[in-house]
Design a protein around this motif. Sequence first.
Motif, mmCIF file in Angstrom:
data_model
loop_
_atom_site.group_PDB
_atom_site.id
_atom_site.type_symbol
_atom_site.label_atom_id
_atom_site.label_comp_id
_atom_site.label_asym_id
_atom_site.label_seq_id
_atom_site.Cartn_x
_atom_site.Cartn_y
_atom_site.Cartn_z
ATOM 1 N N TYR A 119 42.246 31.460 34.643
ATOM 2 C CA TYR A 119 40.797 31.335 34.767
ATOM 3 C C TYR A 119 40.432 30.010 35.434
ATOM 4 O O TYR A 119 40.854 28.940 34.992
ATOM 5 C CB TYR A 119 40.147 31.442 33.383
ATOM 6 C CG TYR A 119 40.485 32.753 32.701
ATOM 7 C CD1 TYR A 119 39.746 33.894 32.956
ATOM 8 C CD2 TYR A 119 41.573 32.838 31.820
ATOM 9 C CE1 TYR A 119 40.077 35.110 32.354
ATOM 10 C CE2 TYR A 119 41.907 34.045 31.210
ATOM 11 C CZ TYR A 119 41.156 35.172 31.490
ATOM 12 O OH TYR A 119 41.483 36.357 30.903
ATOM 13 N N TYR A 120 39.664 30.125 36.516
ATOM 14 C CA TYR A 120 39.188 28.942 37.240
ATOM 15 C C TYR A 120 37.795 28.651 36.709
ATOM 16 O O TYR A 120 36.869 29.461 36.872
ATOM 17 C CB TYR A 120 39.160 29.227 38.732
ATOM 18 C CG TYR A 120 39.027 28.008 39.618
ATOM 19 C CD1 TYR A 120 39.755 26.844 39.367
ATOM 20 C CD2 TYR A 120 38.194 28.033 40.731
ATOM 21 C CE1 TYR A 120 39.650 25.735 40.187
ATOM 22 C CE2 TYR A 120 38.087 26.934 41.566
ATOM 23 C CZ TYR A 120 38.820 25.791 41.295
ATOM 24 O OH TYR A 120 38.707 24.692 42.128
ATOM 25 N N GLU A 174 36.063 32.182 38.465
ATOM 26 C CA GLU A 174 36.996 33.091 39.118
ATOM 27 C C GLU A 174 38.150 33.407 38.166
ATOM 28 O O GLU A 174 38.624 32.533 37.448
ATOM 29 C CB GLU A 174 37.546 32.484 40.409
ATOM 30 C CG GLU A 174 38.477 33.388 41.175
ATOM 31 C CD GLU A 174 39.018 32.752 42.455
ATOM 32 O OE1 GLU A 174 39.917 33.340 43.080
ATOM 33 O OE2 GLU A 174 38.518 31.652 42.827
ATOM 34 N N THR A 175 38.591 34.657 38.191
ATOM 35 C CA THR A 175 39.775 35.065 37.435
ATOM 36 C C THR A 175 40.866 35.403 38.423
ATOM 37 O O THR A 175 40.698 36.280 39.281
ATOM 38 C CB THR A 175 39.478 36.288 36.547
ATOM 39 O OG1 THR A 175 38.417 35.959 35.626
ATOM 40 C CG2 THR A 175 40.711 36.672 35.742
ATOM 41 N N LYS A 205 46.853 30.159 43.662
ATOM 42 C CA LYS A 205 46.272 31.318 44.341
ATOM 43 C C LYS A 205 47.327 32.113 45.115
ATOM 44 O O LYS A 205 47.167 33.313 45.342
ATOM 45 C CB LYS A 205 45.163 30.881 45.290
ATOM 46 C CG LYS A 205 43.865 30.510 44.603
ATOM 47 C CD LYS A 205 43.019 31.727 44.266
ATOM 48 C CE LYS A 205 42.367 32.321 45.492
ATOM 49 N NZ LYS A 205 41.465 33.451 45.145
#
Length: 290
Positions: free
Chosen positions: A248-249, A287-288, A239
């Motif tokens: 990608y998360y 999340e991206t 992060k």
Amino acid sequence: MNIFNKITMMLCIASTSLTSCEAQVKNAKTETVKIYGNCGMCETTIETAGNVKKVAKVDWDKDTKIAIITYDSMKTNQDEILKRIALAGYDSDKFLAPDDVYSKLHGCCQYERVTKTTIVKTDVVDDHSSHNHDATTTEKPTETSQEVNQLKSIFDNYFALKDALVKSDGKLASSIAKELLSNINAVNMTKLSTDEHTVWMKVMKDLAFDTEHIEETKDAGHQRDHFTSLSKNMYALIKVSKQETPIYYQNCPMYNDGKGANWLSKESTIKNPYYGSQMLSCGKTVETIK
């Protein structure tokens, strides 16, 4: 009084006061370590950063630069104490303060950072011994290149490990984890950005712990147990690191008895590392990271 006598007297006096300190700190372990600083203001900051009630006690001497630390060995360790002190702006021989934190110290507290130079030189020799003759003339470009390569290799190892678990290949996962652990241990914190440095100090111990356990077994099931927490800490690190492509998360809602687990991927397509071919497409991107 010379420094040797000063340290001896300091240890003798401390041994008396530590008796009462150890009575408050359970499972007490006492060690001495060098922490760099200048004055009484430094002493206050160092001790405040290191002290945790009934868990850790730090007694630092401004003349010798020696700190006597007593801590509950079941709850913390020397590294954790020194990390907190580094985040307050003070170098030790193991952990360096972020440059921006050091620069905000009061003028009288800005000690000479000899440790930083020593560690940089040591790491250059260890990691680039074949190019050591160029270390003086190409120091700045080398450091910039190594900073990028260090984190990139760690992330690349992680993604390769994820792919091995997608295939349920415990042997391959173990081999990749061995390389990942080597890269984790090779990171030079002086070459990380301030944000990366701060996060790295918080997660590096857990990253190494989970990676060691993944390496030690070829059982993909056990490896996946440690991959959950490994992914959580990798997420915190990635992060704050610049990425060339989106990351990608992703989340598997079924793993761990329905509690779910996350992982990072370089592709948006879901390929579940927790179940492999059994439930390859189970999950979603939450999340991206760009």
